[in-house]
Design a protein around this motif. Structure first.
Motif, mmCIF file in Angstrom:
data_model
loop_
_atom_site.group_PDB
_atom_site.id
_atom_site.type_symbol
_atom_site.label_atom_id
_atom_site.label_comp_id
_atom_site.label_asym_id
_atom_site.label_seq_id
_atom_site.Cartn_x
_atom_site.Cartn_y
_atom_site.Cartn_z
ATOM 1 N N ALA A 106 0.810 -1.219 0.000
ATOM 2 C CA ALA A 106 0.000 0.000 0.000
ATOM 3 C C ALA A 106 0.844 1.271 0.000
ATOM 4 O O ALA A 106 0.416 2.300 -0.509
ATOM 5 C CB ALA A 106 -0.935 0.000 1.205
ATOM 6 N N LEU A 107 2.036 1.223 0.561
ATOM 7 C CA LEU A 107 2.856 2.431 0.647
ATOM 8 C C LEU A 107 3.651 2.724 -0.619
ATOM 9 O O LEU A 107 4.233 3.796 -0.748
ATOM 10 C CB LEU A 107 3.800 2.343 1.843
ATOM 11 N N GLU A 108 3.658 1.798 -1.557
ATOM 12 C CA GLU A 108 4.432 2.009 -2.782
ATOM 13 C C GLU A 108 4.018 3.276 -3.525
ATOM 14 O O GLU A 108 4.854 4.040 -3.974
ATOM 15 C CB GLU A 108 4.308 0.817 -3.725
ATOM 16 N N THR A 109 2.723 3.487 -3.666
ATOM 17 C CA THR A 109 2.253 4.671 -4.389
ATOM 18 C C THR A 109 2.743 5.942 -3.707
ATOM 19 O O THR A 109 3.248 6.852 -4.363
ATOM 20 C CB THR A 109 0.719 4.684 -4.492
ATOM 21 N N ALA A 110 2.596 5.996 -2.383
ATOM 22 C CA ALA A 110 3.026 7.187 -1.637
ATOM 23 C C ALA A 110 4.519 7.431 -1.819
ATOM 24 O O ALA A 110 4.946 8.573 -2.036
ATOM 25 C CB ALA A 110 2.678 7.040 -0.173
#
Length: 151
Positions: free
Chosen positions: A69-73
């Motif tokens: 989930a943190l990849e985009t951020a």
């Protein structure tokens, strides 16, 4: 630092299945042990033609994303130590069922800034993701707002 130039950035595509085990995990995360949410026989006994899914089923895409989930951020330059998930909304267009295969396409649609109540400038990034099923139908549209708090 998040730059305004990321507006319009394509976040790529991900294809993932809506499978029984993930539906069971999702229902348990809501403390709902009713097998209707993951068992075709239980769903049929309740009068459903197919296993129903909650709108949040689209969050399963993050299990298929490299880096989670943190990849985009991280890819947009957000400081992960100052990151909040501010909002999520769904537009549901056709039902999503057990056995469907969804393909997503996400993009950055907006970047705004405002002064935080506790000081510092907050940056809000709006991400829109479309979910197309294996029949080519646009099944859902999800909008997320990420907030990078002021330093």
């Amino acid at each position: 630092m998040i730059e305004d130039t990321i507006v319009g950035r394509d976040l790529g595509t991900i294809t993932f299945p809506i499978d029984r085990s993930k539906l069971m995990e999702l229902s348990r995360s809501f403390f709902d042990t009713d097998p209707t949410w993951h068992d075709p026989e239980a769903a049929a006994a309740q009068g459903f033609a197919e296993v129903p899914t909650p709108p949040t089923v689209t969050t399963l895409v993050d299990h298929w994303r490299a880096g989670g989930a943190l990849e985009t951020a991280a890819s947009i330059g957000a400081d992960l130590n100052r990151l909040l998930h501010g909002e999520a909304s769904w537009e549901l267009l056709v039902p999503v069922h057990l056995g469907d295969v969804l393909t997503t396409r996400g993009s950055i649609t907006d970047v705004t800034r405002r002064e935080g109540k506790r000081g510092g400038t907050m940056t809000m990034v709006t991400i829109q993701t479309e979910f197309v099923n294996q029949r080519g139908e646009l099944a859902a549209r999800r909008t997320d707002v990420l907030i990078e708090t002021g330093a």
